[in-house]
Design an enzyme around this catalytic site. Structure first.
Site, PDB file in Angstrom:
ATOM      1  N   ASP A  42       0.745  -1.202   0.210  1.00 34.88           N
ATOM      2  CA  ASP A  42      -0.027  -0.130   0.209  1.00 34.88           C
ATOM      3  C   ASP A  42       0.729   1.187   0.081  1.00 34.88           C
ATOM      4  O   ASP A  42       0.453   2.439  -0.151  1.00 34.88           O
ATOM      5  CB  ASP A  42      -1.031  -0.078   1.175  1.00 34.88           C
ATOM      6  CG  ASP A  42      -0.079  -0.078   2.829  1.00 34.88           C
ATOM      7  OD1 ASP A  42       0.783  -0.359   3.016  1.00 34.88           O
ATOM      8  OD2 ASP A  42      -0.931  -0.407   4.048  1.00 34.88           O
ATOM      9  N   SER A  43       2.020   1.054   0.075  1.00 38.45           N
ATOM     10  CA  SER A  43       3.328   2.160  -0.411  1.00 38.45           C
ATOM     11  C   SER A  43       3.093   2.935  -1.678  1.00 38.45           C
ATOM     12  O   SER A  43       3.495   4.005  -2.015  1.00 38.45           O
ATOM     13  CB  SER A  43       4.575   1.683   0.066  1.00 38.45           C
ATOM     14  OG  SER A  43       5.215   0.633  -1.661  1.00 38.45           O
ATOM     15  N   ASP A  81      -1.060  -6.115  -0.041  1.00 38.62           N
ATOM     16  CA  ASP A  81      -1.335  -5.441   1.215  1.00 38.62           C
ATOM     17  C   ASP A  81      -2.607  -5.385   1.736  1.00 38.62           C
ATOM     18  O   ASP A  81      -3.062  -5.187   1.080  1.00 38.62           O
ATOM     19  CB  ASP A  81      -0.913  -4.643   1.478  1.00 38.62           C
ATOM     20  CG  ASP A  81       0.947  -3.983   1.664  1.00 38.62           C
ATOM     21  OD1 ASP A  81       0.984  -4.844   3.135  1.00 38.62           O
ATOM     22  OD2 ASP A  81       1.111  -3.295   1.932  1.00 38.62           O
ATOM     23  N   LYS A 110      -0.649  -9.880   3.645  1.00 35.66           N
ATOM     24  CA  LYS A 110       0.249  -9.158   4.308  1.00 35.66           C
ATOM     25  C   LYS A 110      -1.303  -7.800   5.465  1.00 35.66           C
ATOM     26  O   LYS A 110      -1.736  -6.932   4.438  1.00 35.66           O
ATOM     27  CB  LYS A 110       1.030  -8.177   3.288  1.00 35.66           C
ATOM     28  CG  LYS A 110       1.997  -7.567   5.140  1.00 35.66           C
ATOM     29  CD  LYS A 110       3.324  -7.402   4.138  1.00 35.66           C
ATOM     30  CE  LYS A 110       3.478  -5.640   3.480  1.00 35.66           C
ATOM     31  NZ  LYS A 110       3.092  -4.017   3.907  1.00 35.66           N
ATOM     32  N   GLU A 112      -0.834  -5.583   9.215  1.00 34.59           N
ATOM     33  CA  GLU A 112       0.447  -4.713   9.549  1.00 34.59           C
ATOM     34  C   GLU A 112      -0.024  -5.330  11.328  1.00 34.59           C
ATOM     35  O   GLU A 112      -1.766  -4.668  11.693  1.00 34.59           O
ATOM     36  CB  GLU A 112       0.170  -3.743  10.149  1.00 34.59           C
ATOM     37  CG  GLU A 112       0.790  -2.584   8.084  1.00 34.59           C
ATOM     38  CD  GLU A 112       0.779  -1.821   8.656  1.00 34.59           C
ATOM     39  OE1 GLU A 112       0.615  -0.684   9.183  1.00 34.59           O
ATOM     40  OE2 GLU A 112       0.744  -0.314   6.760  1.00 34.59           O
ATOM     41  N   GLU A 177       9.894  -3.793   9.956  1.00 38.44           N
ATOM     42  CA  GLU A 177      10.753  -2.272   9.073  1.00 38.44           C
ATOM     43  C   GLU A 177      10.608  -1.237  10.512  1.00 38.44           C
ATOM     44  O   GLU A 177       9.997  -1.408  11.523  1.00 38.44           O
ATOM     45  CB  GLU A 177       9.188  -1.999   8.837  1.00 38.44           C
ATOM     46  CG  GLU A 177       8.836  -0.166   8.373  1.00 38.44           C
ATOM     47  CD  GLU A 177       8.217  -0.145   7.303  1.00 38.44           C
ATOM     48  OE1 GLU A 177       7.393  -0.620   6.580  1.00 38.44           O
ATOM     49  OE2 GLU A 177       8.074   1.206   6.763  1.00 38.44           O
TER      50      GLU A 177
HETATM   51  O1  KIV Z   1       3.594  -1.091   1.215  1.00 39.79           O
HETATM   52  C1  KIV Z   1       3.991  -1.718   1.524  1.00 39.79           C
HETATM   53  O2  KIV Z   1       5.234  -1.063   0.274  1.00 39.79           O
HETATM   54  C2  KIV Z   1       5.343  -2.610   2.410  1.00 39.79           C
HETATM   55  C3  KIV Z   1       6.379  -2.926   2.225  1.00 39.79           C
HETATM   56  C4  KIV Z   1       7.834  -1.728   1.791  1.00 39.79           C
HETATM   57  C5  KIV Z   1       7.430  -3.641   3.076  1.00 39.79           C
HETATM   58  O3  KIV Z   1       4.471  -2.946   3.697  1.00 39.79           O
END
Ligand code: KIV
Length: 258
Positions: A42-43, A81, A110, A112, A177
């Site tokens: 989600d970056s 994510d 994924k 958090e 992280e």
């Molecule tokens: O959102 C993302 O790209 C991430 C990674 C940087 C681990 O969570």
């Protein structure tokens, strides 16, 4: 368990796990040749949409980008994510995980958090959804500046509790992280599932970075980011040559015409 996940777990302490982000097919195709895990993170909210927080990323955005990435990923494990507010309880988490897996054909999700999401992780795993955990700095819950984790005894204890909880509840790996070197090492040695570090030292079982940072598409000035090339320069030079040749009528020659 998915064979790709089994292979990744087997790499622990033997061979480093490579994970990189992708948000679209063409980049994913390149990364797929090198990575064990391709992550649609989600970056993408900050990298592509200039959001000041990943909290603004929606499930729909994640699904569309992951569909594109799926076309480029043939051999790596494809992880998506789950964005903010899409796994507030176990039924919401399961409903949304099933939806993203069905619509994108990704392999795993994924999420958090550590102890706080233990019931969610357990419920997903019980329902055959592979889960990659993410602790340390968790951008979906950070307010303001990111601050590395694991300096104080309290933070160290919490990180260990979080990692152990993720392992006990069935996560197949954990992203660490911005975690201090000594505690990243301790966690990695203490648990049997792999740790994948981002700003968490060489002691992790693998490393993940945002590909746009690695290739210099972004101007990230983050301590842990190493820029391996400057793709902006390459694109700039190609685009500028195209412009010159169009202006001077050098392009298109007969070769490029019907
Ligand atoms: O959102 C993302 O790209 C991430 C990674 C940087 C681990 O969570």
């Amino acid at each position: 368990m998915n064979n790709k996940i089994k292979k990744i777990i087997k790499k622990k302490s033997k061979s480093k796990i490579i994970c990189l982000t992708a948000y679209s097919k063409n980049i994913a195709e390149i990364i797929d040749n090198h990575a064990d895990i391709v992550l649609v993170g989600d970056s993408l909210g900050s990298v592509l949409y200039n959001y000041d927080t990943t909290r603004k990323v929606t499930l729909k955005m994640m699904v569309e980008h992951t569909k594109s990435v799926r076309m480029g990923v043939k051999k790596s494990l494809l992880v998506i994510d789950l964005p903010y507010n899409t796994y507030r309880n176990k039924s919401e988490a399961l409903k949304n995980s099933k939806k993203v897996i069905k619509e994108t054909k990704c392999d795993a999700v994924k999420i958090e958090g550590g102890v706080k999401v233990k019931e969610i992780v357990r419920h997903l795993v019980k329902n055959k959804i592979p889960v990659l955990g993410h602790i340390g700095v968790t951008p979906q819950t950070v307010k303001g500046k990111f601050k590395s984790k694991g300096k104080t005894e309290l933070e160290k204890k919490q990180l260990i509790k979080d990692a152990v909880s993720l392992e006990q509840n069935g996560a197949f790996g954990i992203v660490l992280e911005c975690v201090y070197t000594d505690i990243a090492k301790k966690i990695t040695n203490q648990i049997k599932i792999p740790t994948i570090g981002i700003g968490a030292s060489v002691n992790c079982d693998g490393q993940v970075l945002v590909t746009d940072d690695v290739v210099g598409l972004t101007n990230a000035k983050i301590k842990f980011v190493k820029k391996y090339t400057n793709i902006r320069k390459v694109i700039n030079s190609a685009v500028s040559k195209f412009k010159q040749e169009v202006k001077s009528k050098k392009y298109p020659t007969k070769k490029y015409s019907y």
